[in-house]
Scaffold this active site. Structure first.
Site, PDB file in Angstrom:
ATOM      1  CB  CYS A  70      -0.901   0.011   1.229  1.00 59.17           C
ATOM      2  SG  CYS A  70      -1.935   1.494   1.342  1.00 59.17           S
ATOM      3  CG  ASP A 116      -6.924   6.519  -3.263  1.00 57.14           C
ATOM      4  OD1 ASP A 116      -7.022   7.031  -2.142  1.00 57.14           O
ATOM      5  OD2 ASP A 116      -6.783   5.308  -3.447  1.00 57.14           O
ATOM      6  CG  ASN A 117      -3.145   5.870  -5.618  1.00 68.61           C
ATOM      7  OD1 ASN A 117      -2.676   5.322  -4.634  1.00 68.61           O
ATOM      8  ND2 ASN A 117      -4.286   5.490  -6.170  1.00 68.61           N
TER       9      ASN A 117
END
Length: 652
Positions: free
Chosen positions: A138, A277-278
């Site tokens: 992650c 999100d990234n």
């Protein structure tokens, strides 16, 4: 294709799974699954009440949604291959209840659109089925360290948001070829992946989606899979059953679970989670500024590949050793990983807060697998271990144990943490603090994910007896003689070897080196004036750290050629020698020692008035030059004057 790369459907035979290799058969032993036997009570009143989960998994977002990592102790005990029940889980919402028999993958934007059932995908008719080990990380791994520095927009992760499994699925490049896509074009630039529609509260479609470049998807060496098995068993619900994408070397956020649709287009994804999100934004950008100035949409800040990282399993957080039973050595161990298909080449520890580094013993089981596959790509973590003399840890100057790793691109972890608004890819040197109190040593990690404790938290320096365990002694009781990987000026080197002498007295001796001749007079001291006379091929002397050496016998054997030594002939050469020579060269230097250099004070006392004679000589030379300049400088032709000046003054 099947002839050079056998299909591996992920079946376990005699506890082992056959890996997909081109050159020779390779297999890995699978760990016990350790599945939960019942639904955890914390899930009873959530949409996930039908899923059985390991009770020891740490829940970093409360009961729901399930975002979880294993305690480092359990992650280590599970071994190099991680069971699905102890593998990191990242869920944005409820887990969809899907069926193998009914699930389909819809593929559009291609010359041959198709809806594929799971049986069709798993049959191998739409692409080669392969089984390869890949580490999943992650991007938020170790994020709690960022949150303890300044709150990010993400929740806490400890150092356990990582796992390594054998994944089985169809190669994406083969599947794309089967539907008519074999190369990029203006119309076909990106491959999009998306999960079930309406499963999440944000975005137009309520789905989690992303995209990758088509060139990446078609590159066979990058091993992109549509996976349906993990460690030889069908995917569990938390890990994407029945189908997910698997992008080796990348962050978990690019790997879509519960894959439902895939299409090819000329533009990248516009999915809400693809943008929000990234990202790793510059440290000055907070959430408000990111929205106000549109930082989320700047393509250069999107993240795909993992960066280099490492952390320590042992000594464990809150572990201790007591004075009455101090072991001779203590075990220090951990993991390291990197992205992009590179491999970890070494892991190091420091006992002086990073001034010096010592190489550990590295375990990299993937080497044999990569060799059998005929590739240089490495997709798995490495583990490392060493043991440290307890006497070094007891020294009050030793305040912490640090670790760092290097990869095959010579990337290394930074010394300090750099805060970013999403707290992703946090990878500074990992530090375990050492405390001395109540006749014992105890160890403290920086954070513990959703667990309390850690030297970066509000509970810093608080020993918790309820969670205390004894630290693990070294397996042999004898610390290895570790080579020093790096030394900063001022570092204290104990049992490890130094790179070069640290003082002028390091080679102090009363005898000449065994490869040269000397005299009693030279062994008592040699003047710099004498050294300067020896600057040629018949006699070449030089000075290093206050000692005089005769390099004449080594002129023809020197790896850099005779000229490298002759350039230093008759000179003080310490700086040049230190810049390029190894420990072995320093040892060889002893063989060419002929005596110490006389100090400047001694030379002045021995020959008083020497400086005055030199000064008068210089003035005399200048006077002679002036005479020639007056005599010839007014000539109508400047060249004869210049020639006369050069010939008589000895300089152009």
């Amino acid at each position: 294709m099947a002839e050079i790369e056998p299909m591996r459907d992920g079946k376990i035979v005699d506890g082992k799974i056959a890996l997909s290799t081109s050159l020779w058969d390779t297999s890995l032993e699978m760990p016990p699954r350790q599945d939960a036997s019942e639904v955890d009570g914390r899930d009873a009143n959530t949409p996930d009440k039908w899923i059985k989960r390991h009770p020891e998994m740490l829940r970093n977002t409360g009961a729901h949604p399930f975002n979880s990592e294993p305690p480092l102790k359990r992650l280590q005990e599970a071994g190099w291959i991680t069971p699905p029940s102890l593998h990191v889980v990242r869920n944005h919402g409820a887990v969809p209840q899907l069926s193998w028999s009914e699930h389909q993958l819809k593929i559009t934007g291609v010359p041959k659109p198709v809806n594929l059932s799971m049986e069709q995908i798993a049959s191998g008719e739409w692409g080669t089925i392969v089984s390869i080990p890949v580490t999943f990380i992650c991007a938020g791994n170790r994020r709690k360290e960022q949150n303890m520095t300044k709150k990010t927009v993400g929740f806490d992760w400890g150092a356990g948001a990582v796992g390594n499994s054998v994944w089985t699925g169809v190669r994406l490049c083969d599947l794309l070829a089967a539907v008519g896509i074999t190369r990029p074009s203006k119309e076909h630039r990106f491959v999009h992946f998306e999960g079930p529609l309406g499963e999440l509260p944000q975005g137009k479609t309520g789905s989690y989606g992303t995209s990758i470049d088509l060139g990446w998807a078609l590159d066979r060496e990058r091993d992109v899979l549509l996976a349906f098995k993990q460690n030889g068993e069908l995917l569990t619900p938390d890990h994407g059953f029945p189908l997910r994408t698997l992008l080796p070397g990348c962050i978990g956020g690019r790997m879509i679970k519960w894959l439902t649709s895939m299409w090819v287009s000329d533009k990248p994804s516009e999915n809400h989670y693809h943008y929000f999100d990234n990202r790793v934004l510059p440290p000055h950008v907070d959430a408000d500024l990111a929205c106000a100035e549109g930082w989320w949409y700047k393509p250069e800040y999107i993240i795909n590949h993992m960066n280099i990282n490492s952390a320590m399993f042992e000594p464990r957080h809150n572990s201790f050793v007591k004075e009455v039973s101090f072991p001779k050595t203590l075990k220090v161990s951990g993991y390291a990983y990197t992205g992009g298909g590179h491999k970890i080449i070494r892991a190091e520890i420091s006992l002086d807060s990073g001034k010096s580094w010592e190489i550990t013993e590295l375990s990299r089981p993937e080497d044999e697998i990569a060799e059998a596959r005929g590739t240089d790509k490495h997709w798995c973590w490495a583990w490392w271990e060493t043991e440290v003399d307890m006497s070094r840890l007891l020294d009050s100057s030793c305040e912490e144990i640090c670790c760092r790793a290097w990869d095959s691109n010579q990337n290394c972890q930074p010394v300090q943490l750099t805060w970013t608004v999403m707290g992703m890819l946090n990878n500074p040197i990992y530090r375990i603090k050492i405390h001395r109190e109540n006749n014992m040593l105890w160890f403290e990690h920086p954070t513990q994910g959703s667990m309390p404790g850690g030297w970066m938290t509000d509970q810093a320096g608080q020993f918790n007896e309820n969670f205390a365990v004894e630290a693990t002694p070294g397996k042999s009781g004898v610390a290895p003689l570790r080579p020093v990987a790096a030394v900063w000026k001022g570092a204290k080197i104990d049992s490890v070897s130094a790179a070069s002498p640290s003082s002028q007295d390091a080679f102090k001796t009363t005898k000449a080196g065994k490869l040269v001749q000397s005299t009693d007079e030279w062994l008592s001291g040699i003047s710099m004036e004498e050294v300067k006379k020896h600057d040629n091929e018949t006699s070449c002397w030089f000075v290093v750290k206050g000692n005089v050496y005769d390099g004449t016998p080594y002129l023809q054997d020197h790896p850099g050629g005779a000229s490298s030594i002759l350039l230093a002939g008759g000179l003080e050469a310490t700086e040049d020698f230190e810049a390029v020579h190894s420990t072995r060269a320093w040892e060889m230097l002893k063989d060419y020692y002929i005596g110490p250099l006389k100090s400047q004070k001694a030379q002045t006392l021995a020959r008083p008035g020497q400086d005055l004679v030199k000064l008068l000589s210089i003035f005399a030379s200048l006077g002679l030059c002036l005479v020639f300049w007056v005599r010839f400088g007014r000539s109508s032709s400047r060249e004869p004057a210049t020639s006369a000046f050069r010939d008589n003054c000895g300089q152009p």
